[in-house]
Design an enzyme around this catalytic site. Sequence first.
Site, PDB file in Angstrom:
ATOM      1  N   TRP A 150       8.002 -10.464  24.229  1.00  0.00           N
ATOM      2  CA  TRP A 150       9.007  -9.842  23.867  1.00  0.00           C
ATOM      3  C   TRP A 150      10.261 -10.873  23.481  1.00  0.00           C
ATOM      4  O   TRP A 150      11.400 -10.582  22.963  1.00  0.00           O
ATOM      5  CB  TRP A 150       9.738  -9.258  24.990  1.00  0.00           C
ATOM      6  CG  TRP A 150       9.660  -9.602  26.314  1.00  0.00           C
ATOM      7  CD1 TRP A 150       8.891  -9.416  27.377  1.00  0.00           C
ATOM      8  CD2 TRP A 150      10.705 -10.617  26.764  1.00  0.00           C
ATOM      9  NE1 TRP A 150       9.146 -10.285  28.409  1.00  0.00           N
ATOM     10  CE2 TRP A 150      10.118 -11.286  28.158  1.00  0.00           C
ATOM     11  CE3 TRP A 150      12.018 -11.265  26.363  1.00  0.00           C
ATOM     12  CZ2 TRP A 150      10.826 -12.041  28.925  1.00  0.00           C
ATOM     13  CZ3 TRP A 150      12.603 -12.268  27.175  1.00  0.00           C
ATOM     14  CH2 TRP A 150      12.174 -12.426  28.479  1.00  0.00           C
ATOM     15  N   ASN A 151      10.029 -12.112  23.797  1.00  0.00           N
ATOM     16  CA  ASN A 151      11.046 -13.070  23.654  1.00  0.00           C
ATOM     17  C   ASN A 151      11.244 -13.647  22.068  1.00  0.00           C
ATOM     18  O   ASN A 151      12.219 -13.963  21.881  1.00  0.00           O
ATOM     19  CB  ASN A 151      10.713 -14.496  24.391  1.00  0.00           C
ATOM     20  CG  ASN A 151       9.562 -15.030  24.296  1.00  0.00           C
ATOM     21  OD1 ASN A 151       8.487 -14.782  23.604  1.00  0.00           O
ATOM     22  ND2 ASN A 151       9.603 -16.592  24.588  1.00  0.00           N
ATOM     23  N   ARG A 174      -0.899  -5.676  19.874  1.00  0.00           N
ATOM     24  CA  ARG A 174       0.010  -4.974  20.617  1.00  0.00           C
ATOM     25  C   ARG A 174       1.185  -5.836  21.148  1.00  0.00           C
ATOM     26  O   ARG A 174       1.336  -6.745  21.708  1.00  0.00           O
ATOM     27  CB  ARG A 174      -0.893  -4.616  22.004  1.00  0.00           C
ATOM     28  CG  ARG A 174       0.068  -3.799  22.857  1.00  0.00           C
ATOM     29  CD  ARG A 174      -0.346  -3.842  24.346  1.00  0.00           C
ATOM     30  NE  ARG A 174       0.487  -3.495  25.306  1.00  0.00           N
ATOM     31  CZ  ARG A 174       1.074  -4.045  25.981  1.00  0.00           C
ATOM     32  NH1 ARG A 174       1.178  -5.311  26.267  1.00  0.00           N
ATOM     33  NH2 ARG A 174       1.903  -3.253  26.999  1.00  0.00           N
ATOM     34  N   PRO A 175       2.373  -5.496  20.524  1.00  0.00           N
ATOM     35  CA  PRO A 175       3.615  -6.260  20.790  1.00  0.00           C
ATOM     36  C   PRO A 175       4.057  -5.668  22.168  1.00  0.00           C
ATOM     37  O   PRO A 175       3.868  -4.821  22.697  1.00  0.00           O
ATOM     38  CB  PRO A 175       4.748  -5.620  19.686  1.00  0.00           C
ATOM     39  CG  PRO A 175       4.250  -4.202  19.275  1.00  0.00           C
ATOM     40  CD  PRO A 175       2.502  -4.234  19.487  1.00  0.00           C
ATOM     41  N   GLY A 228       1.974 -15.524  26.025  1.00  0.00           N
ATOM     42  CA  GLY A 228       2.689 -15.091  27.195  1.00  0.00           C
ATOM     43  C   GLY A 228       2.435 -15.883  28.311  1.00  0.00           C
ATOM     44  O   GLY A 228       2.279 -17.060  28.173  1.00  0.00           O
ATOM     45  N   SER A 229       2.546 -15.232  29.785  1.00  0.00           N
ATOM     46  CA  SER A 229       2.294 -16.050  30.757  1.00  0.00           C
ATOM     47  C   SER A 229       0.983 -16.673  31.211  1.00  0.00           C
ATOM     48  O   SER A 229      -0.049 -16.015  30.718  1.00  0.00           O
ATOM     49  CB  SER A 229       2.892 -15.275  31.832  1.00  0.00           C
ATOM     50  OG  SER A 229       1.952 -14.476  32.261  1.00  0.00           O
ATOM     51  N   GLU A 250      -1.049 -19.353  23.933  1.00  0.00           N
ATOM     52  CA  GLU A 250       0.076 -19.950  24.179  1.00  0.00           C
ATOM     53  C   GLU A 250       0.785 -19.555  25.195  1.00  0.00           C
ATOM     54  O   GLU A 250       1.019 -18.727  25.253  1.00  0.00           O
ATOM     55  CB  GLU A 250       0.937 -19.485  22.848  1.00  0.00           C
ATOM     56  CG  GLU A 250       0.165 -20.225  21.359  1.00  0.00           C
ATOM     57  CD  GLU A 250       0.375 -21.691  21.254  1.00  0.00           C
ATOM     58  OE1 GLU A 250       0.901 -22.180  22.114  1.00  0.00           O
ATOM     59  OE2 GLU A 250      -0.283 -22.174  20.396  1.00  0.00           O
ATOM     60  N   LEU A 251       0.617 -20.225  26.395  1.00  0.00           N
ATOM     61  CA  LEU A 251       0.726 -19.879  27.869  1.00  0.00           C
ATOM     62  C   LEU A 251       2.153 -20.584  28.334  1.00  0.00           C
ATOM     63  O   LEU A 251       3.018 -21.044  27.264  1.00  0.00           O
ATOM     64  CB  LEU A 251      -0.153 -19.934  28.873  1.00  0.00           C
ATOM     65  CG  LEU A 251      -1.681 -19.411  28.267  1.00  0.00           C
ATOM     66  CD1 LEU A 251      -2.652 -19.823  28.930  1.00  0.00           C
ATOM     67  CD2 LEU A 251      -1.532 -17.820  28.183  1.00  0.00           C
ATOM     68  N   CYS A 284       9.292 -20.330  25.866  1.00  0.00           N
ATOM     69  CA  CYS A 284       8.178 -21.262  26.442  1.00  0.00           C
ATOM     70  C   CYS A 284       8.475 -22.551  26.265  1.00  0.00           C
ATOM     71  O   CYS A 284       8.085 -23.557  27.119  1.00  0.00           O
ATOM     72  CB  CYS A 284       6.959 -21.125  26.120  1.00  0.00           C
ATOM     73  SG  CYS A 284       6.433 -19.293  26.228  1.00  0.00           S
ATOM     74  N   GLU A 381       8.728 -22.434  36.093  1.00  0.00           N
ATOM     75  CA  GLU A 381       9.255 -22.066  34.917  1.00  0.00           C
ATOM     76  C   GLU A 381      10.269 -21.175  35.141  1.00  0.00           C
ATOM     77  O   GLU A 381      10.041 -20.100  35.787  1.00  0.00           O
ATOM     78  CB  GLU A 381       8.152 -21.399  34.038  1.00  0.00           C
ATOM     79  CG  GLU A 381       8.768 -21.192  32.516  1.00  0.00           C
ATOM     80  CD  GLU A 381       7.597 -20.762  31.608  1.00  0.00           C
ATOM     81  OE1 GLU A 381       6.615 -20.043  31.967  1.00  0.00           O
ATOM     82  OE2 GLU A 381       8.044 -20.872  30.444  1.00  0.00           O
TER      83      GLU A 381
HETATM   84  C1  SIN Z   1       7.886 -19.483  22.528  1.00  0.00           C
HETATM   85  O1  SIN Z   1       8.542 -19.327  23.183  1.00  0.00           O
HETATM   86  O2  SIN Z   1       6.646 -19.439  22.749  1.00  0.00           O
HETATM   87  C2  SIN Z   1       8.089 -19.758  21.057  1.00  0.00           C
HETATM   88  C3  SIN Z   1       9.236 -20.584  20.680  1.00  0.00           C
HETATM   89  C4  SIN Z   1       9.260 -21.474  19.597  1.00  0.00           C
HETATM   90  O3  SIN Z   1       8.337 -21.088  18.619  1.00  0.00           O
HETATM   91  O4  SIN Z   1       9.930 -22.262  19.339  1.00  0.00           O
END
Ligand code: SIN
Length: 478
Positions: A150-151, A174-175, A228-229, A250-251, A284, A381
């Site tokens: 969602w971010n 799936r968003p 995600g996490s 991408e965690l 992230c 985090e």
């Molecule tokens: C993310 O929070 O995974 C993406 C951030 C970004 O692409 O800069």
Amino acid sequence: MDNLIRQCSYIAGQWMSGEQLFSVNTPANNQQIIQVYDAGVQGAIDAVEAAHAALSSWSKKTAQQRATLLKAWLELILTHQKDLARLLTLEQGKPLSEAEGEIQYAASFLEWFAEEGKRVYGDVIPQTIDNQRLMVIKQPVGVVSAITPWNFPSAMIMRKAAAALAAGCSFVVRPDPQTPLSALALAALAEQAGIPEGIFNVVVSEQAQAVGEVLTTHPKIAKFTFTGSTRVGKILMSQCSQSVKKVSMELGGNAPFIVFEDADIELAVKGAIQSKYRNAGQTCVCTNRIYVHNSVMAKFTELYVNAVNNLKLGDGLRENTNIGPVISPQAANRMQDIVDTSVGLGAKVAAGGKVSALGECYFEPTVLTDVTTEMPVASEEIFGPISPIIGFDDEDEVIASANSVEVGLAAYFYTESISRVWRVAEQLAFGMVGINETAISNAVAPFGGIKQSGFGREGSKYGLDDYLSIKYMCLGNI
Ligand code: SIN
């Protein structure tokens, strides 16, 4: 904007309703924006079947033909960028200027990969037997499934979809159900651009576990990609292992931000503010732990606290807002717990520190000083607008602290010493390092982590690799 708002999933080129509706709320006041249909497990299965049926003709198109369609989609996204940004702010909360930046960021992946798809070269390998010829070609891996967060409701989809489609794969995403509207708006524009049915599918569902299981175990899926996490990533990865899918992850991150004694302090303050409070700290790659050399601590802290106090917290749609609400009341309560626990262990609140009177999703941009490495705020985090500041005296000591976490996504440091630049950058155990800079994300650079931050790279010339298989061909008897 209205013609971009959809309530149904986009599957096989059709807008599919479902039996149940669920609410999408705006973090601005936690009120409902709209209800959307839950496509559920059957929707996910239908999307995978559609993606599989469409795969062959898409993968047989030339890269140039695919690029033409991707660029048509890109043009529509740019034409509608203002509306897409408003929708994004509405469902996600980030300030409009950041949402506009995200739409351009999302579009940049289409632009980049439409071109990169034309450069999927193979190899000719010098033979070891004189009547043989050895060749390598790269082919699309097949149907790709994705789960996105969602971010960044637009950019995290396009970073994956643009690479997948350019490589010749079909795609099912799936968003996150908290922010499905941006994904559906992208699908509406994909349809308008003439992306063939079944190539880009959006399955909206609150049934995370059941739909996640389809997207990680269906035999017709060749590759799964997740942002995600780390906790959820591990579960999804183990599900993928049953049918040995190609996986990229991408965690979570936990970015250190180090200010050495020879840093340009004003520049460091600017970089830390930009990195820490982008998207209200829900990124992230956000700065998570600020390490400041004790000899410059007083100066840095004074300038930093002043800058934080100047941030304008508010509804993302309002002009002048530069930090919006966090995604939900639960997220704001979590921030309060982090502050209270840290203060209980001896930290001091130098700015902010509580949920704002603006509403239950608004957490004040916060600075904690006197933080020690033993406090959870220095190792976990945060994913919110809290800056813990930790002092250090020695380069080796701070590198060891920075590397002491299990994840390794992004790290930042500020110094004016050229030898320190190389020395420290090489020793930081992170996939991305910003040196005197925190704006490191863009389509041409490889985004990704090491350790428990995952594997695979998104964007850049490396970003296509995850969507391609290598085939070796040996021609004999020539
Ligand atoms: C993310 O929070 O995974 C993406 C951030 C970004 O692409 O800069």
